[in-house]
Write an enzyme that holds these catalytic residues in place. Structure first.
Site, PDB file in Angstrom:
ATOM      1  N   GLY A  71      45.527  36.325  47.469  1.00 49.11           N
ATOM      2  CA  GLY A  71      45.697  36.868  48.775  1.00 49.11           C
ATOM      3  C   GLY A  71      44.538  36.737  49.560  1.00 49.11           C
ATOM      4  N   THR A  72      43.533  36.598  49.070  1.00 46.37           N
ATOM      5  CA  THR A  72      42.244  36.464  49.807  1.00 46.37           C
ATOM      6  C   THR A  72      42.029  35.042  50.168  1.00 46.37           C
ATOM      7  OG1 THR A  72      40.731  38.094  48.454  1.00 46.37           O
ATOM      8  CG2 THR A  72      39.402  36.408  49.313  1.00 46.37           C
ATOM      9  N   GLN A 179      49.696  43.992  50.299  1.00 49.58           N
ATOM     10  CA  GLN A 179      50.296  45.627  49.798  1.00 49.58           C
ATOM     11  C   GLN A 179      51.581  45.944  49.990  1.00 49.58           C
ATOM     12  OE1 GLN A 179      48.186  47.678  47.847  1.00 49.58           O
ATOM     13  NE2 GLN A 179      46.488  46.781  47.807  1.00 49.58           N
ATOM     14  N   SER A 199      50.121  38.074  47.465  1.00 52.38           N
ATOM     15  CA  SER A 199      49.366  38.175  46.327  1.00 52.38           C
ATOM     16  C   SER A 199      50.182  38.391  44.776  1.00 52.38           C
ATOM     17  CB  SER A 199      48.005  38.787  46.316  1.00 52.38           C
ATOM     18  OG  SER A 199      47.465  38.614  45.198  1.00 52.38           O
ATOM     19  N   GLY A 200      50.143  37.524  43.847  1.00 52.35           N
ATOM     20  CA  GLY A 200      50.809  37.724  42.463  1.00 52.35           C
ATOM     21  C   GLY A 200      50.547  39.222  41.769  1.00 52.35           C
ATOM     22  N   HIS A 201      49.192  39.358  41.851  1.00 57.07           N
ATOM     23  CA  HIS A 201      48.657  40.295  40.798  1.00 57.07           C
ATOM     24  C   HIS A 201      49.161  41.871  41.476  1.00 57.07           C
ATOM     25  CE1 HIS A 201      44.953  41.725  42.443  1.00 57.07           C
ATOM     26  NE2 HIS A 201      44.869  40.626  43.048  1.00 57.07           N
ATOM     27  N   THR A 237      44.873  20.854  41.561  1.00 59.02           N
ATOM     28  CA  THR A 237      46.089  20.647  40.852  1.00 59.02           C
ATOM     29  C   THR A 237      46.855  22.041  40.666  1.00 59.02           C
ATOM     30  OG1 THR A 237      44.853  19.139  39.229  1.00 59.02           O
ATOM     31  CG2 THR A 237      46.676  20.432  38.187  1.00 59.02           C
ATOM     32  N   CYS A 325      37.723  46.656  45.790  1.00 59.13           N
ATOM     33  CA  CYS A 325      36.997  45.764  46.098  1.00 59.13           C
ATOM     34  C   CYS A 325      35.483  46.193  46.615  1.00 59.13           C
ATOM     35  CB  CYS A 325      37.405  44.749  47.317  1.00 59.13           C
ATOM     36  SG  CYS A 325      38.690  43.723  46.726  1.00 59.13           S
TER      37      CYS A 325
HETATM   38  C1  LIG Z   1      36.846  14.037  38.771  1.00 57.04           C
HETATM   39  C2  LIG Z   1      37.723  15.062  39.226  1.00 57.04           C
HETATM   40  N1  LIG Z   1      37.236  15.803  40.162  1.00 57.04           N
HETATM   41  C3  LIG Z   1      37.930  17.032  40.530  1.00 57.04           C
HETATM   42  C4  LIG Z   1      39.154  17.154  40.210  1.00 57.04           C
HETATM   43  C5  LIG Z   1      40.008  18.508  40.839  1.00 57.04           C
HETATM   44  O1  LIG Z   1      40.037  19.546  39.832  1.00 57.04           O
HETATM   45  P1  LIG Z   1      41.157  20.459  39.941  1.00 57.04           P
HETATM   46  O2  LIG Z   1      42.427  19.735  39.317  1.00 57.04           O
HETATM   47  O3  LIG Z   1      40.901  21.498  39.081  1.00 57.04           O
HETATM   48  O4  LIG Z   1      41.404  20.898  41.197  1.00 57.04           O
HETATM   49  C6  LIG Z   1      39.766  16.227  39.138  1.00 57.04           C
HETATM   50  C7  LIG Z   1      41.111  16.409  38.632  1.00 57.04           C
HETATM   51  O5  LIG Z   1      42.183  16.551  39.173  1.00 57.04           O
HETATM   52  C8  LIG Z   1      38.972  15.179  38.721  1.00 57.04           C
HETATM   53  O6  LIG Z   1      39.506  14.272  37.914  1.00 57.04           O
HETATM   54  C1  LIG Z   2      45.260  44.348  51.702  1.00 58.59           C
HETATM   55  C2  LIG Z   2      44.833  43.310  50.876  1.00 58.59           C
HETATM   56  N1  LIG Z   2      44.395  42.013  51.277  1.00 58.59           N
HETATM   57  C3  LIG Z   2      44.105  41.346  50.650  1.00 58.59           C
HETATM   58  C4  LIG Z   2      43.774  41.534  49.060  1.00 58.59           C
HETATM   59  C5  LIG Z   2      42.971  40.177  48.393  1.00 58.59           C
HETATM   60  O1  LIG Z   2      43.983  39.803  47.713  1.00 58.59           O
HETATM   61  P1  LIG Z   2      43.591  38.865  46.020  1.00 58.59           P
HETATM   62  O2  LIG Z   2      43.125  39.903  45.202  1.00 58.59           O
HETATM   63  O3  LIG Z   2      44.750  38.233  45.514  1.00 58.59           O
HETATM   64  O4  LIG Z   2      42.475  38.075  46.559  1.00 58.59           O
HETATM   65  C6  LIG Z   2      43.909  42.606  48.631  1.00 58.59           C
HETATM   66  C7  LIG Z   2      43.680  43.037  47.348  1.00 58.59           C
HETATM   67  O5  LIG Z   2      42.762  43.140  46.850  1.00 58.59           O
HETATM   68  C8  LIG Z   2      44.411  43.605  49.528  1.00 58.59           C
HETATM   69  O6  LIG Z   2      44.782  44.882  48.951  1.00 58.59           O
END
Ligand SMILES: Cc1ncc(COP(=O)(O)O)c(C=O)c1O
Ligand SMILES: Cc1ncc(COP(=O)(O)O)c(C=O)c1O
Lengths: 386, 385
Positions: A71-72, A179, A199-201, A237, A325
């Site tokens: 979410g952030t 929320q 947000s998922g959690h 990724t 937070c």
């Molecule tokens: C050299 C290098 N830097 C950065 C990344 C990006 O990392 P991520 O896939 O965790 O975003 C990768 C792989 O995709 C990489 O091989």
């Molecule tokens: C209203 C609201 N916005 C944003 C966030 C941030 O989401 P996340 O924890 O997925 O970064 C939260 C929760 O922490 C939230 O309650």
């Protein structure tokens, strides 16, 4: 000791069915979705299907859904991305004084970079007046961002109305629905929103995944540059297992939304009524009816929310004294101050958040223990003399 | 028939033990680390344990490590942070032509914003020219970002030498390295390389996707990329990905770098010796030398389309790559392969084979056999045309 969890607004346990779809993704479908061979294409397909699901649930188009790390990030991206992409049109942004820090601190950052931000006040219930929004719009306004429901006091804003005003004035409208999503039915087309963070959690999905809905045609810069993932708008990724789990969670929470909301409202109102009746000098924070189904937020005079929290923790009850937070910080919550509470009262606030697994028995347990804990702490408080 | 996975530089399978731990955190230990109650405290402990482990591996302080959503975010936040912090004292930023897109694209963004951006050439081995670097560093230079191990060829830059040059020529220039391919597989000596910042990512070494981190030298105080609740000491907001972090701790504890290196060395040696006799007209872009990683082999085959070969191998459940996963989708030749000047008739026939601790010599036998067979089929077909 039996654990009783009343902090669903901070985060939720994962739904078993979500985990069930994630595990095979981690174990067997671990290919990089950008790889061209079948193994990578399968991961890509899982992501595409997940995007379809999230879009369907929100009544959006799949190409309007972009996965983020939470979410952030979605809030930051929506605000910074549209501000810079549209600064040729103006530099004014409208928000409220009760937003999550992911929005507030981002707005503060923009203020340092040549943008002007209006922080609208809220009434004693934490409600924004749509007319205030209308009156604050000026020639240079490029973005309005108002949260759908507040994480601390649960107040639900008139998002549809604000969306109408934004559209009439041709200003982009973003809402932080982190929320609200999962507790309130959301249809992005009906709401007139241009961008929305989720947000998922918070919805029984995994941590570290979320999404930004971006209506087709919105002009927005990237926050994270790199490989061409997420149709060149969000590099990195893809977190396939989390994306698949998130989509499942979206599906599950909306499927049972009505039912679980009704159940939560019943427990919520029962809890509020009981606390207000059985403990002196407490007040309910937030709106009596326009509030999240699972949110109970009260201020208890003469004592610190943190002390209550720790006492509850000792008997296995997990609650919160503000948003997760900010609860590490000593400053009183900006939300409680914005609804007009004094520092002293704001310090004594407590949030119980109810989720899909909360039972009447658990609520009764809290209601049974709370008065004595409060009395004991009050007896120790220099502020209190009965 | 079981899968032969030789694309470990794109991503890796997650360690079984880590999956068990992640499951446990998702199910039972799901607290938010910012919560004050016991479940929050438990979650926070898991996050700190991982941070400590990483700090120990890098011989730095725990508070110098910050978690991110992956390598891409890490590179973005560091480059952006360094530029935002120092753009008042200088206007030049330097990188190489063979960086990952998550570095290059940020540099291109700043180029479009008017910064003076230098993309250093590399030689045929993918090494930057120290003289050119030295000439490029002037009083206006605020950042040098050079990756440690290249993801397409495995070329290792001499970070020690680069760090010396950077610091000798300008005290205010920050030195960053994208260590996504090297973290956990090679020793990274932050101090002797004079590194101010580095990036890593979990999914390249049997950790989960969507998790990475950065090292930032204490006292640098960079502005954050993502603002909000103030997690990660205010440098990276957002609820922590606790389950993945806890799983990653296990992954790191399980690393046996010595045994992995021994394995990689013998795999690479074996592959190179075999491939040269099995197919003709092949160039090895990743020679067996100290300045190339042991777990990445890039080869270029004359008159073969790498992509056709890749799909042919895929039919035999052998998974390799034509370049990096990120760029392999785009229908253009890799910027890295162009930078190292692979001959025209070879460049399209480039394949990357990258190893993990699970790979065996037997798998290489099968891979080479298939490679030889499919290459000659493709060549026969193209020559007939
Ligand atoms: C050299 C290098 N830097 C950065 C990344 C990006 O990392 P991520 O896939 O965790 O975003 C990768 C792989 O995709 C990489 O091989
Ligand atoms: C209203 C609201 N916005 C944003 C966030 C941030 O989401 P996340 O924890 O997925 O970064 C939260 C929760 O922490 C939230 O309650």
């Amino acid at each position: 000791m039996q654990r009783r969890y009343f902090d669903y607004a901070a985060t939720t346990p994962i739904d078993k069915r979500v985990l069930e779809v994630m595990i095979p993704q981690i174990e067997n479908n671990f290919g990089n979705p950008s790889s061209v061979y079948s193994f990578g294409r399968e991961a890509r397909k899982s992501i595409d299907e997940s995007r379809d699901t999230v879009a369907r649930v929100l009544n959006a188009e799949p190409k309007e859904i972009f996965f983020t790390s939470g979410g952030t990030e979605a809030d930051n991206w929506a605000i910074i991305g549209t501000a810079f992409a549209n600064k040729n049109k103006g530099n004014h942004i409208i928000t409220t004084s009760i937003e999550h820090h992911a929005v507030l601190h981002t707005c503060k950052y923009l203020e340092k970079h040549g943008f002007e931000v209006s922080y609208l006040p809220v009434d004693e219930y934490g409600m924004v007046d749509p007319e205030d929004v209308r009156n604050s719009i000026k020639e240079s306004t490029i973005l309005i961002t108002v949260m759908y429901a507040n994480n601390e006091i649960g107040t639900i804003q008139p998002i549809k109305k604000i969306g109408e005003i934004a559209r009439e004035n041709d200003v982009y409208f973003h809402t932080d629905a982190v929320q609200a999503f999962g507790s309130i039915e959301i249809d992005v087309k009906d709401l007139n929103v241009d961008m929305m963070s989720i947000s998922g959690h918070k919805i029984y999905g995994p941590k570290g995944i979320g999404a930004l809905y971006i209506r087709k045609g919105v002009k927005i810069d990237n926050l994270i540059h790199g490989g061409g993932q997420e149709r060149k708008k969000r590099a990195g990724t893809e977190n396939t297992p989390a994306i698949v789990g998130f989509a499942k969670a979206c599906e599950l929470v909306t499927e049972n939304l009505k039912e679980s909301a009704e159940k939560a409202i019943e427990l919520r109102d029962y809890m509020i009524k009981n606390i207000l009746e059985n403990i002196d000098e407490v007040r309910l924070n937030g709106h009596p009816t326009e509030r999240l189904p699972g949110n109970v937020n009260v201020s208890i005079r003469y004592i610190e929310g943190e002390s209550i929290l720790l006492s509850l923790d000792l008997i296995g009850i997990a609650a919160s004294s503000g948003s997760a937070c900010t609860s590490g910080a000593l400053d009183p919550s900006h939300v409680l101050l914005a609804i007009g509470l004094s520092h002293e009262i704001a310090h004594g606030s407590l949030r119980f958040s109810i989720g899909k697994d909360t039972t009447r028995e658990e609520v009764d347990f809290v209601l049974e223990k709370l008065p004595a804990i409060i009395q004991r702490l009050r007896d120790m408080s220099p502020l209190y003399n009965s | 028939m079981s899968r032969i996975y030789f694309d470990n530089s794109a991503t890796t399978c997650v360690d079984d033990e880590a999956i068990d731990i992640m499951t446990m955190y998702h199910k039972d230990l799901y607290g938010n680390p910012s919560s004050l109650h016991r479940m929050g405290v438990e979650a926070e402990k898991a996050v700190e344990e991982c941070r400590n482990k990483i700090a120990e591996m890098l011989s730095v302080k725990s508070k110098e490590i910050y978690f991110t959503s992956g390598g891409t975010e890490g590179n973005n936040m560091l480059i952006r942070g360094a530029v935002e912090k120092n753009k008042r004292i200088g206007n030049r930023i330097i990188t190489s032509k063979i960086e990952h897109p998550s570095v290059l694209e940020v540099f291109r963004y700043y180029e479009s914003q008017g910064l003076d951006v230098i993309y250093l050439d590399v030689d045929e081995y993918g090494k930057i020219d120290f003289k050119k670097l030295e000439e490029s560093i002037n009083g206006d230079t605020i950042l040098v970002s050079i990756m440690m191990i290249n993801n397409e060829t495995g070329a290792i830059q001499d970070l020690k030498r680069i760090g010396e040059l950077v610091k000798k020529n300008s005290k205010k220039t920050l030195f960053h390295s994208d260590c996504v391919q090297s973290f956990g597989k090679s020793v990274i000596d932050i101090n002797s390389c004079n590194l101010d910042m580095l990036t890593f990512s979990a999914h390249k070494l049997h950790g989960p996707k969507g998790l990475g981190g950065v090292y930032i030298r204490q006292g640098l105080n960079l502005p954050p990329l993502i603002l909000g609740g103030g997690q990660e000491s205010g440098f990276r907001s957002g609820t922590e990905n606790v389950a993945s972090i806890a799983g990653f701790t296990k992954v790191l504890q399980n690393i046996d770098m010595k045994s992995n290196t021994d394995r990689f060395v013998s795999l690479k040696k074996y592959f190179i010796s075999k491939v040269a006799s099995a197919v003709d007209e092949v160039i090895i872009n990743s020679p067996q030398r100290d300045d190339f990683a042991d777990f990445i082999i890039s080869i270029s085959l004359k008159n073969v389309k790498g992509e056709i070969l890749l799909h042919a191998l895929e039919k035999k459940e052998i998974y390799v790559s034509t370049g990096s996963a990120c760029s392999s989708k785009k229908n253009r030749t890799s910027h890295v392969l162009e930078a190292i000047n692979i001959p025209r008739d070879y460049i399209e026939g480039t394949l990357r084979v990258s190893f993990s601790k699970h790979n065996t010599l037997n798998e290489i036998d099968k891979c080479i056999e298939a490679l030889a067979e499919e290459t000659s089929k493709i060549r026969k077909f193209t020559r007939r045309k």
